[in-house]
Design a protein around this motif. Structure first.
Motif, PDB file in Angstrom:
ATOM      1  N   THR A   1     -10.030  -2.994  -4.850  1.00  0.00           N
ATOM      2  CA  THR A   1      -9.714  -1.576  -5.034  1.00  0.00           C
ATOM      3  C   THR A   1      -9.372  -0.920  -3.707  1.00  0.00           C
ATOM      4  O   THR A   1      -8.477  -0.061  -3.639  1.00  0.00           O
TER       5      THR A   1
ATOM      6  N   SER B   1      -5.747  -1.743  -2.870  1.00  0.00           N
ATOM      7  CA  SER B   1      -4.722  -1.124  -3.715  1.00  0.00           C
ATOM      8  C   SER B   1      -4.803   0.401  -3.739  1.00  0.00           C
ATOM      9  O   SER B   1      -3.781   1.089  -3.759  1.00  0.00           O
ATOM     10  N   GLU B   2      -6.010   0.948  -3.728  1.00  0.00           N
ATOM     11  CA  GLU B   2      -6.179   2.399  -3.863  1.00  0.00           C
ATOM     12  C   GLU B   2      -6.649   3.082  -2.579  1.00  0.00           C
ATOM     13  O   GLU B   2      -6.728   4.314  -2.534  1.00  0.00           O
ATOM     14  N   ARG B   3      -7.027   2.282  -1.581  1.00  0.00           N
ATOM     15  CA  ARG B   3      -7.532   2.799  -0.311  1.00  0.00           C
ATOM     16  C   ARG B   3      -8.771   3.669  -0.496  1.00  0.00           C
ATOM     17  O   ARG B   3      -8.978   4.671   0.203  1.00  0.00           O
ATOM     18  N   GLU B   4      -9.598   3.287  -1.437  1.00  0.00           N
ATOM     19  CA  GLU B   4     -10.866   3.960  -1.672  1.00  0.00           C
ATOM     20  C   GLU B   4     -11.807   2.999  -2.371  1.00  0.00           C
ATOM     21  O   GLU B   4     -11.393   1.974  -2.902  1.00  0.00           O
TER      22      GLU B   4
ATOM     23  N   LEU C   1     -17.722   8.156  -4.000  1.00  0.00           N
ATOM     24  CA  LEU C   1     -16.389   7.727  -3.592  1.00  0.00           C
ATOM     25  C   LEU C   1     -16.219   7.878  -2.086  1.00  0.00           C
ATOM     26  O   LEU C   1     -16.534   8.913  -1.510  1.00  0.00           O
TER      27      LEU C   1
ATOM     28  N   ALA D   1     -13.127   7.474   0.636  1.00  0.00           N
ATOM     29  CA  ALA D   1     -11.687   7.284   0.818  1.00  0.00           C
ATOM     30  C   ALA D   1     -11.406   6.869   2.253  1.00  0.00           C
ATOM     31  O   ALA D   1     -12.092   7.292   3.192  1.00  0.00           O
TER      32      ALA D   1
ATOM     33  N   ARG E   1      -2.057  -8.396  -2.912  1.00  0.00           N
ATOM     34  CA  ARG E   1      -2.306  -7.148  -2.199  1.00  0.00           C
ATOM     35  C   ARG E   1      -2.122  -7.284  -0.693  1.00  0.00           C
ATOM     36  O   ARG E   1      -2.476  -6.376   0.064  1.00  0.00           O
TER      37      ARG E   1
END
Length: 309
Positions: free
Chosen positions: A123, A126-129, A137, A139, A168
């Motif tokens: 994650t 792909s989402e930088r968090e 969370l 980030a 990725r």
């Protein structure tokens, strides 16, 4: 498995193309796998790139003991008892430290990291968090990136890296450098009796990579240790560092543990190193005539190992 911040100190030799590619990949927001045998300058390259970016550099060594908690972080048990699960009692692992600081996380030996731990990166990549239980969370700050290194030729203790990780990341292959570059690296890192002796030490190391009885040869680190050992042995024995027998003993110690003999071969590492040493440095003084001694010991031209009969 603690995080460490590094700055470039060792110069990167003969890696202009790879440096350009890595900087471009990181600037584009991509994560990168540096793939190549040991001793090809992967960590040195990354330290230089991190220093140019003025970004923190967090190193984590990949092995079976790298758990998700060691990579991501954990709540301090004693403080949890006193204060509960509050953010101030969470101890960041190298991943979260790199994310918060906008730094580079460098994972050595990617294919030695357990799959469960690698899954914690999916994650983030792909989402930088990432969502951490009881913490929430987190980030990634601007500049954050993941660079991993792996040796594709060593199968012992390694595991298959999933296609999800490969999907990725971008891949940069780093092979061995040229003989001239390795001579420059060895001379920078260790005392060498002469440039000609250094060239022969590098030629000896490079010859291990093509020997038919060897499955894995030595990296330039072998030439670095060879120079350092020869220097210290010569001091201990009260002789010159270019002494033939000093060099052979130094080569046996520096290289015999680095090379891997092919399964079909019945030879020992010491036997192969001795053969290659004689190929490159010539026979010992007692086996050659007086006319040949200066050329063999004094550092005539050096290069790759002479062909074996």
């Amino acid at each position: 498995m603690t995080a460490a911040v590094h700055r470039a100190a060792t110069p990167v030799v003969d890696r202009a193309r790879e440096t350009e590619l890595l900087e471009a990949a990181l600037a584009s927001g991509a994560h990168v796998v540096l793939e190549g045998p040991p001793g090809t300058g992967k960590s040195t390259l990354l330290r230089q790139v991190a220093a140019r970016r003025e970004a923190p550099f967090f190193l984590v060594e990949g092995n079976a003991e790298l758990t998700p908690a060691r990579l991501v972080g954990h709540f301090d048990p004693s403080l949890v008892l006193a204060r509960g699960y509050t953010p101030d009692v969470f101890v960041d692992g190298p991943l979260l430290a790199a994310m918060r600081d906008g730094g580079l996380l460098y994972v050595e030996e990617l294919n030695r990291v357990p799959e469960e731990t690698l899954n914690a990166l999916l994650t983030v990549m792909s989402e930088r968090e990432i969502v951490v239980p009881r913490l929430g969370l987190v980030a990634a700050a601007e500049g954050f990136g993941i660079v991993a290194a792996m040796n594709p030729y060593d199968a012992v203790g390694t595991a298959r890296v999933s296609s999800a990780i490969y999907d990725r990341t971008c891949r940069i292959v780093m092979g061995y450098q040229s003989a001239a570059a390795e001579e420059q690296i060895a001379a920078y890192r260790a005392p060498m009796p002469s440039p000609a002796w250094c060239a022969r030490a590098v030629a000896l190391v490079r010859a291990t990579r093509d020997h038919p009885d060897l499955r894995i040869g030595a990296s330039v680190r072998g030439a670095i240790d060879l120079g350092g050992l020869a220097h210290q042995l010569a001091r201990a024995r009260g002789t010159g560092a270019e002494d033939w027998h000093v060099g052979l003993d130094a080569a046996l110690v520096a290289l015999s543990g680095r090379i891997r003999v092919a399964e079909a071969s019945v030879r020992s590492p010491e036997d192969v190193v001795t053969e290659l040493y004689r190929d490159v440095f010539g026979p010992p003084p007692e086996e050659r005539g007086a006319d040949d001694e200066d050329a063999a010991d004094g550092g005539g031209g050096a290069g790759e190992a002479r062909p074996r009969p």
